[in-house]
Design an enzyme around this catalytic site. Structure first.
Site, PDB file in Angstrom:
ATOM      1  N   ARG A  77       0.882  -1.176   0.000  1.00 52.47           N
ATOM      2  CA  ARG A  77       0.000   0.000   0.000  1.00 52.47           C
ATOM      3  C   ARG A  77       0.915   1.219   0.000  1.00 52.47           C
ATOM      4  NH1 ARG A  77      -5.403   0.323   3.030  1.00 52.47           N
ATOM      5  NH2 ARG A  77      -5.841   1.595   1.194  1.00 52.47           N
ATOM      6  N   ASP A 223      -2.920   9.422   6.552  1.00 45.06           N
ATOM      7  CA  ASP A 223      -2.019   8.366   6.075  1.00 45.06           C
ATOM      8  C   ASP A 223      -0.615   8.904   5.817  1.00 45.06           C
ATOM      9  OD1 ASP A 223      -4.917   7.670   5.211  1.00 45.06           O
ATOM     10  OD2 ASP A 223      -3.818   5.778   5.366  1.00 45.06           O
ATOM     11  N   ASN A 233      -5.266  11.585   3.183  1.00 40.80           N
ATOM     12  CA  ASN A 233      -6.158  10.711   3.958  1.00 40.80           C
ATOM     13  C   ASN A 233      -7.179  10.098   3.004  1.00 40.80           C
ATOM     14  OD1 ASN A 233      -6.979   9.604   6.529  1.00 40.80           O
ATOM     15  ND2 ASN A 233      -8.771  10.940   6.452  1.00 40.80           N
TER      16      ASN A 233
HETATM   17  O1  MRU Z   1      -7.818   2.588   3.047  1.00 38.24           O
HETATM   18  P1  MRU Z   1      -7.774   2.570   4.541  1.00 38.24           P
HETATM   19  O2  MRU Z   1      -9.006   2.029   5.183  1.00 38.24           O
HETATM   20  O3  MRU Z   1      -6.516   1.917   5.053  1.00 38.24           O
HETATM   21  O4  MRU Z   1      -7.682   4.107   4.897  1.00 38.24           O
HETATM   22  C1  MRU Z   1      -7.605   4.497   6.206  1.00 38.24           C
HETATM   23  C2  MRU Z   1      -7.566   5.958   6.392  1.00 38.24           C
HETATM   24  O5  MRU Z   1      -7.550   6.725   5.466  1.00 38.24           O
HETATM   25  C3  MRU Z   1      -7.435   6.431   7.793  1.00 38.24           C
HETATM   26  O6  MRU Z   1      -8.062   7.667   7.975  1.00 38.24           O
HETATM   27  C4  MRU Z   1      -5.951   6.590   8.104  1.00 38.24           C
HETATM   28  O7  MRU Z   1      -5.249   5.429   7.774  1.00 38.24           O
HETATM   29  C5  MRU Z   1      -5.710   6.918   9.505  1.00 38.24           C
HETATM   30  S1  MRU Z   1      -6.153   5.596  10.561  1.00 38.24           S
HETATM   31  C6  MRU Z   1      -5.681   5.969  12.126  1.00 38.24           C
END
Ligand code: MRU
Length: 330
Positions: A77, A223, A233
């Site tokens: 990712r 993120d 994010n």
């Molecule tokens: O695609 P995801 O579900 O991994 O995305 C998660 C997010 O965007 C969250 O807001 C981010 O990772 C922060 S989690 C503490």
């Protein structure tokens, strides 16, 4: 290693078991394990599992093989920075190992430290952020930035939890978060478990609720937070931030130090493009015509002028964000 499978909640509470590094990569890619801080922790243990595969006693060859697995893990990712941060930390720890026999132990020690530090960071974020929440506040959050996305306690939801623990009455509006519904499936699940009042809205309802004064604060996770204060994010964060600015609603971002990336420019951030089927289907049901495709960027970037403040485990970062980030994390 085991983690809660985020793809089947709330219908089922199931665990994904990861016995080797390939299974870790697959769990992260399929988003059974998701949320930037949790991906980092799981990725760290993924490299520990990778060490078990190494059969050679040659140091350089060991390092080469470990590097290959580190790169594999990091590319599962690409948008969140926590994964790279954690995997690189564990990779560096390999140089501490005096012998092949001690390699796995050294890596595990580092992964354990990351887990402990991230859990501690979540509680610190909660405490710093709770002071910004008033009694009777309604907090809007997007995606899932809670226990299910971290080593525990959360980031955005840590702030809600800490405010509630301080005796404040807080209710939450959770956007459902298309396409994978982390808001309606995961955030709502967590908050309901904690008996914190939560209402789900479809993503496009956020601006209308702000227009009628139904939202006191927005708190989201992140993120990757860049030197400039740009916040990457979950897709859909940017329109919420734009609406919040327009209607004068404070827009806070909550994240640990492991989410801060002082090196990358906004133009260099790789926005993960996921399978169009995530958009064309809801669950297993196709909702779009057969002959139509979809675009599926998983993240967006919110510019610093839309961000009121960033709540970190080292305190609240205010404007000018670039200067404040450098002084706390540089
Ligand atoms: O695609 P995801 O579900 O991994 O995305 C998660 C997010 O965007 C969250 O807001 C981010 O990772 C922060 S989690 C503490």
């Amino acid at each position: 290693m085991e983690a809660i499978d985020c793809t089947v909640l709330p219908a089922r509470l199931a665990y994904v078991r990861m016995r080797n590094v390939e299974q870790v990569c697959s769990a992260i890619r399929s988003m059974k394990v998701r949320g930037a801080p949790l991906i980092g922790v799981v990725g760290a243990y993924g490299l520990v599992l990778a060490a078990r595969k190494i059969r050679t006693r040659d140091r350089d060859e060991t390092s080469r093989q470990l590097r290959k697995w580190a790169d594999w893990l990091i590319q599962t990712r690409p948008t969140g920075v926590n994964l790279r941060w954690a995997v690189e930390r564990v990779f560096k720890a390999s140089s501490q190992a005096g012998s092949m026999a001690s390699l796995e132990g050294e890596l595990r020690k580092e992964a354990d430290s990351i887990l402990r530090e991230e859990l501690d960071a979540a509680h610190r974020i909660g405490n710093y952020g709770a002071s910004l929440i008033d009694d009777d506040d309604t907090v809007l959050t997007h995606c899932n930035a809670g226990t299910l996305a971290t080593a525990g306690y959360g980031t955005a939801l840590a702030i809600v939890r800490a405010a509630v623990e301080q005796g404040k009455r807080v209710s939450v509006i959770a956007t459902e978060t298309r396409p994978l519904l982390q808001g309606s499936r995961l955030t709502a699940f967590e908050l309901a478990q904690d008996r914190i009042p939560v209402k789900i809205i479809c993503d496009s309802a956020a601006a209308q609720l702000m227009a009628r004064g139904a939202v006191d604060k927005v708190v989201v996770g992140a993120d990757r937070i860049l030197r400039t204060g740009h916040v990457t994010n979950k897709i859909g964060t940017l329109p919420i931030a734009l609406a919040a600015k327009f209607y004068g609603v404070p827009f806070y971002v909550a994240a640990p130090a492991s989410t801060v990336d002082l090196e990358t420019d906004p133009s260099q951030v790789v926005i993960e493009e996921r399978d169009p089927r995530e958009v064309l289907y809801i669950g297993s049901r196709r909702v779009a015509p057969r002959n139509v495709g979809a675009l599926n960027p998983a993240f967006d970037i919110t510019p610093p002028e839309l961000v009121t403040g960033i709540i970190t485990d080292r305190g609240v970062v205010g404007h000018p964000l670039e200067e404040s980030l450098r002084s706390k994390f540089g």
